[in-house]
Design a protein around this motif. Structure first.
Motif, PDB file in Angstrom:
ATOM      1  N   ALA A   7     -68.659 -78.611 -43.439  1.00 48.70           N
ATOM      2  CA  ALA A   7     -69.757 -77.500 -44.023  1.00 48.70           C
ATOM      3  C   ALA A   7     -69.448 -77.414 -45.319  1.00 48.70           C
ATOM      4  CB  ALA A   7     -69.510 -76.194 -43.075  1.00 48.70           C
ATOM      5  N   VAL A   8     -68.144 -77.304 -45.940  1.00 47.54           N
ATOM      6  CA  VAL A   8     -67.755 -77.269 -47.182  1.00 47.54           C
ATOM      7  C   VAL A   8     -68.562 -78.189 -48.031  1.00 47.54           C
ATOM      8  CG1 VAL A   8     -65.863 -77.094 -48.847  1.00 47.54           C
ATOM      9  CG2 VAL A   8     -65.482 -75.914 -46.828  1.00 47.54           C
ATOM     10  N   TRP A   9     -68.070 -79.588 -47.482  1.00 49.65           N
ATOM     11  CA  TRP A   9     -68.900 -80.662 -48.243  1.00 49.65           C
ATOM     12  C   TRP A   9     -70.369 -80.497 -48.266  1.00 49.65           C
ATOM     13  CZ3 TRP A   9     -66.283 -82.980 -51.565  1.00 49.65           C
ATOM     14  CH2 TRP A   9     -64.702 -83.281 -51.275  1.00 49.65           C
ATOM     15  N   ALA A  10     -70.956 -80.062 -47.441  1.00 49.68           N
ATOM     16  CA  ALA A  10     -72.479 -80.024 -47.231  1.00 49.68           C
ATOM     17  C   ALA A  10     -73.155 -78.787 -48.006  1.00 49.68           C
ATOM     18  CB  ALA A  10     -72.751 -79.799 -45.890  1.00 49.68           C
ATOM     19  N   ASP A  11     -72.152 -77.848 -48.376  1.00 46.79           N
ATOM     20  CA  ASP A  11     -72.744 -76.593 -49.140  1.00 46.79           C
ATOM     21  C   ASP A  11     -72.863 -76.809 -50.861  1.00 46.79           C
ATOM     22  OD1 ASP A  11     -73.153 -74.242 -50.363  1.00 46.79           O
ATOM     23  OD2 ASP A  11     -71.808 -73.058 -48.981  1.00 46.79           O
ATOM     24  N   ALA A  12     -74.103 -77.193 -51.126  1.00 48.71           N
ATOM     25  CA  ALA A  12     -74.347 -77.860 -52.367  1.00 48.71           C
ATOM     26  C   ALA A  12     -74.220 -76.390 -53.268  1.00 48.71           C
ATOM     27  CB  ALA A  12     -75.737 -78.252 -52.542  1.00 48.71           C
ATOM     28  N   SER A  13     -74.234 -75.141 -52.913  1.00 46.80           N
ATOM     29  CA  SER A  13     -74.016 -74.145 -53.707  1.00 46.80           C
ATOM     30  C   SER A  13     -72.925 -73.738 -54.283  1.00 46.80           C
ATOM     31  CB  SER A  13     -74.451 -72.793 -52.854  1.00 46.80           C
ATOM     32  OG  SER A  13     -73.735 -72.371 -52.209  1.00 46.80           O
ATOM     33  N   LEU A  14     -71.592 -74.606 -53.735  1.00 48.40           N
ATOM     34  CA  LEU A  14     -70.461 -74.182 -54.154  1.00 48.40           C
ATOM     35  C   LEU A  14     -70.096 -74.901 -55.503  1.00 48.40           C
ATOM     36  CD1 LEU A  14     -68.372 -74.807 -50.736  1.00 48.40           C
ATOM     37  CD2 LEU A  14     -69.164 -72.604 -51.882  1.00 48.40           C
ATOM     38  N   SER A  15     -69.306 -74.270 -56.486  1.00 45.83           N
ATOM     39  CA  SER A  15     -68.729 -75.147 -57.611  1.00 45.83           C
ATOM     40  C   SER A  15     -67.790 -76.065 -57.174  1.00 45.83           C
ATOM     41  CB  SER A  15     -68.341 -73.925 -58.454  1.00 45.83           C
ATOM     42  OG  SER A  15     -67.149 -73.412 -57.950  1.00 45.83           O
TER      43      SER A  15
END
Length: 180
Positions: A10-18
């Motif tokens: 889920a972290v890797w898939a979250d494109a909104s994260l810097s």
């Protein structure tokens, strides 16, 4: 897939994260596992690598591999470490690692991916002929037509003009024949 794996995905898939947020979240998830856990080390390395922090990623990849990273992730770690080494200008070591991965018997699940990165690092090292040969040999089995011709022409790139001799990067031709 475990709950931990799902949270990592889920972290890797979250494109909104810097990039920094990815590192922080992966580090937080890694902290839930033992300090020397190979999978946690691998994820921490990947987060730094993706953020362009190769010098921080390298020792983490090495520790993950030395710690016995599981089979589904080991080829990824080898490819990613070799790519990191390429970015750090350490082509010879990257070539050795990728060549060993490509030549594995039986072939790795990520054989073609390893071959693609081997072609990239060879090109970065200035060996365009072998890079093209490996790329074409890897592509050939996926072609609907002209497989034999592409394989023959790929081998010609490193053929009788002296390029097939043991060279700077330890090659003899560009690989074993691929079924056509």
């Amino acid at each position: 897939m475990t709950e931990w794996d799902e949270r990592v995905a889920a972290v890797w898939a979250d494109a909104s994260l810097s990039e920094q947020q990815v590192i922080e979240r992966i580090d937080a998830l890694a902290a839930q596992r033992p300090d020397a856990d190979p999978r946690a080390l691998f994820e921490r390395a990947g987060a730094r690598d993706a953020a362009g922090r190769e010098s921080e990623a390298e020792p983490l990849y090495r520790a993950a591999l030395a710690g016995g990273l599981d089979d589904p992730h080991r080829p990824q770690a080898v490819i990613q470490l070799a790519s990191t080494l390429r970015n750090l200008g350490r082509h010879d070591e990257a070539i050795r690692m990728l060549r060993a991965e490509v030549e594995q018997t039986p072939p790795s699940v990520l054989h073609d991916e390893a071959a693609a990165f081997l072609a990239l690092v060879l090109a970065s090292a200035g060996d365009m002929r072998e890079a093209a040969c490996i790329a074409l040999r890897t592509l050939a089995p996926h072609l609907s037509m002209y497989r034999r011709a592409v394989l023959r022409y790929a081998e010609d790139l490193v053929g009788d003009d002296g390029f097939s001799a043991q060279g700077e990067h330890g090659r003899v031709g560009c690989g074993a024949p691929v079924d056509s």
